[in-house]
Design a protein around this motif. Sequence first.
Motif, PDB file in Angstrom:
ATOM      1  N   TYR A 133       0.895  -1.155   0.000  1.00 32.19           N
ATOM      2  CA  TYR A 133       0.000   0.000   0.000  1.00 32.19           C
ATOM      3  C   TYR A 133       0.934   1.205   0.000  1.00 32.19           C
ATOM      4  O   TYR A 133       1.438   1.607   1.055  1.00 32.19           O
ATOM      5  N   HIS A 161      -5.289  -4.377   2.403  1.00 31.02           N
ATOM      6  CA  HIS A 161      -5.479  -2.965   2.745  1.00 31.02           C
ATOM      7  C   HIS A 161      -6.892  -2.651   3.235  1.00 31.02           C
ATOM      8  O   HIS A 161      -7.127  -1.570   3.762  1.00 31.02           O
ATOM      9  N   ASP A 162      -7.839  -3.586   3.035  1.00 31.37           N
ATOM     10  CA  ASP A 162      -9.223  -3.367   3.440  1.00 31.37           C
ATOM     11  C   ASP A 162      -9.603  -4.146   4.697  1.00 31.37           C
ATOM     12  O   ASP A 162     -10.755  -4.071   5.139  1.00 31.37           O
ATOM     13  N   GLN A 163      -8.673  -4.909   5.256  1.00 31.98           N
ATOM     14  CA  GLN A 163      -8.985  -5.782   6.378  1.00 31.98           C
ATOM     15  C   GLN A 163      -8.168  -5.417   7.614  1.00 31.98           C
ATOM     16  O   GLN A 163      -7.046  -4.920   7.488  1.00 31.98           O
ATOM     17  N   ASP A 201      -9.681   6.815   7.005  1.00 33.12           N
ATOM     18  CA  ASP A 201     -10.429   6.004   6.052  1.00 33.12           C
ATOM     19  C   ASP A 201     -11.866   6.498   5.872  1.00 33.12           C
ATOM     20  O   ASP A 201     -12.618   6.643   6.841  1.00 33.12           O
ATOM     21  N   GLU A 225     -14.509   4.988   4.597  1.00 33.59           N
ATOM     22  CA  GLU A 225     -15.503   4.022   5.060  1.00 33.59           C
ATOM     23  C   GLU A 225     -15.671   4.106   6.570  1.00 33.59           C
ATOM     24  O   GLU A 225     -16.792   4.096   7.096  1.00 33.59           O
ATOM     25  N   THR A 226     -14.559   4.186   7.293  1.00 33.38           N
ATOM     26  CA  THR A 226     -14.606   4.245   8.757  1.00 33.38           C
ATOM     27  C   THR A 226     -15.325   5.495   9.244  1.00 33.38           C
ATOM     28  O   THR A 226     -16.180   5.430  10.137  1.00 33.38           O
ATOM     29  N   SER A 234     -11.680  -1.266  11.449  1.00 30.45           N
ATOM     30  CA  SER A 234     -11.351  -0.189  10.516  1.00 30.45           C
ATOM     31  C   SER A 234     -10.283  -0.610   9.512  1.00 30.45           C
ATOM     32  O   SER A 234      -9.317  -1.305   9.857  1.00 30.45           O
ATOM     33  N   ARG A 235     -10.439  -0.123   8.282  1.00 30.08           N
ATOM     34  CA  ARG A 235      -9.416  -0.380   7.262  1.00 30.08           C
ATOM     35  C   ARG A 235      -8.094   0.302   7.619  1.00 30.08           C
ATOM     36  O   ARG A 235      -7.036  -0.117   7.139  1.00 30.08           O
ATOM     37  N   ASP A 236      -8.143   1.336   8.453  1.00 27.65           N
ATOM     38  CA  ASP A 236      -6.895   2.000   8.850  1.00 27.65           C
ATOM     39  C   ASP A 236      -6.022   1.116   9.727  1.00 27.65           C
ATOM     40  O   ASP A 236      -4.832   1.413   9.910  1.00 27.65           O
ATOM     41  N   ARG A 271      -3.528   0.265   7.416  1.00 22.76           N
ATOM     42  CA  ARG A 271      -2.928   1.367   6.669  1.00 22.76           C
ATOM     43  C   ARG A 271      -1.972   2.217   7.487  1.00 22.76           C
ATOM     44  O   ARG A 271      -1.371   3.153   6.963  1.00 22.76           O
TER      45      ARG A 271
END
Length: 564
Positions: free
Chosen positions: A23, A337-339, A394, A396-397, A423-425, A428
């Motif tokens: 990422y 990166h999404d999990q 993020d 989404e978050t 959270s995806r963060d 990240r």
Amino acid sequence: MTSSPLSPAARPWFQDAVVYQIYPRSFQDSDGDGVGDLRGVILRLDYLARLGVDVIWLSPIFASPNDDNGYDISDYRAVMTEFGTMADFDELLAEAHKHGLKIMLDLVVNHSSDEHAWFVEARENPQSDKRDYYIWKPPVAGDMPTHWQAFFGGPVWQLDEASGEYYLHLFSVKQPDLNWENPKLRGEVYDLMRFWCNKGIDGFRMDVINLISKDQQYPEGEPIPGTALTSGYPHFMNGPRVHEFLQEMNREVLSRYDLMTVGETPGASVDDAVRYSDPSRHELNMVFQFEHVGLGSGERGKWTNAPWTLPELKAILSRWQTGLHNRGWNSLYWDNHDQPRAVSRFGNDGEFRVQSAKMLATVLHFMQGTPYIYQGEEFGMTNVAFERIGQYNDLETLHAAEELHELHNWSQERVMAAVHAMSRDNARTPVQWDASPNAGFTTGKPWLEVNPNYPQINAEAAEADPDSVWHHYRRTIALRKSLDVVREGSYELLDAEHPSVFAYIRDDGKTRLLVIGHFSSDTERYHLPADFVGGEVLSSNYPATEPAETLMLQPYQGLVIRAR
């Protein structure tokens, strides 16, 4: 009956590969602006070569206003300024190839950015041919065309005041969906793919590629409880022309280069995956499925974060192993990166962080398929628990936190607990390279705060410790590459209902392997099948002893035993 193994020369190269996902924003900053970049990746190629991976998958590096961290592309033929220049990319590609590493790019063509020149023209001039590159609908009885819910919350339709029409966006309002019904648009996509292939890239990971075909009737979906919106999933997931489009893509582009392809396919079943990845159908090499990472989802989706059981996890992964054997090909992953971080999600990121991270690697990498390692997974990076929602980046978050609190009356404490878990963060936060300020990621202010545990958990310390998670990954990668049975053998799940032991056998008619993962902080007696008693321990995250009839499994122990 097992099939005859292909010779190494006859096997598609991706079946022998291990992929490492980068990422870029969070990998390595080379210029002190707090954002990872392509030159930062170049700086770490020696590290990746030492780990033993074969392919680098780069999350989107293209020009983008970063509404969704690069998954909203404004120019498919330009590099994001923050990440560097096209010259930097060309150097990265050349240097990676010198290191024996291939490069796979992230292809995001279900949607573009609303700042892409196509959409700018489409919005400014409804008579332009670019208008039909996107999906526009007039109001229905003074309302939006449907009430489908977008992935990031809210409706999928956005009113364009100037024309009085709505455009479709399955994700952010700044990510309008491309109209794959238009052959000219498809031609544009194939042309931009050829642009990168002609540079010498080695593959594509295709973002939400099973969403590109929509039901052209655009029917209303089923109501979503607690909202005024409906679920459109049946009308845009694995849609009516998706296989036709992918077969056309294969004819026009993929078959003309030596590429590895993996499609991100939310909602895909095993049978769907066979249709996407059966070589005789000439579509993709493999897909990413989401069933195992969806465990615990409830009324509020992943934010519900309900308890899950090991028999559930085993059933899902085993169904994919047996369902695709000799019919398609699996992709194997815990993290991306999404999990959230796997060691926090499926292991124990406290007392048994090292043991459980190693065990998870063992369980996954000896299945059939192509394994994916997400940056930091190889030395056991964990979830982060920021104190304030404002510390998260993020999209989404942030949308979910607002919606859960304001629409569903969750307390702030409950919201933050869900964010900390899912959270995806979590994935990240910058890679923790060493114990220096900002974990060696940047000399500036990082775009997203570093996980505070970096002084204890970092790549430098892991490489220096021969018993670390990093060295276990390195040994695991090397071992799986040396064993044909991992690529070719059948899969048999043992003790499906055992609450804490995940055990399976791989068998190619010449070699039998028993793989054991113990998902518990307690000890557990486990009885071995007879032909593994006295067998050879090929891998263990505890000091190895000769396998007896009854093993005393240690907390989060992972083992690979070759039959006598």
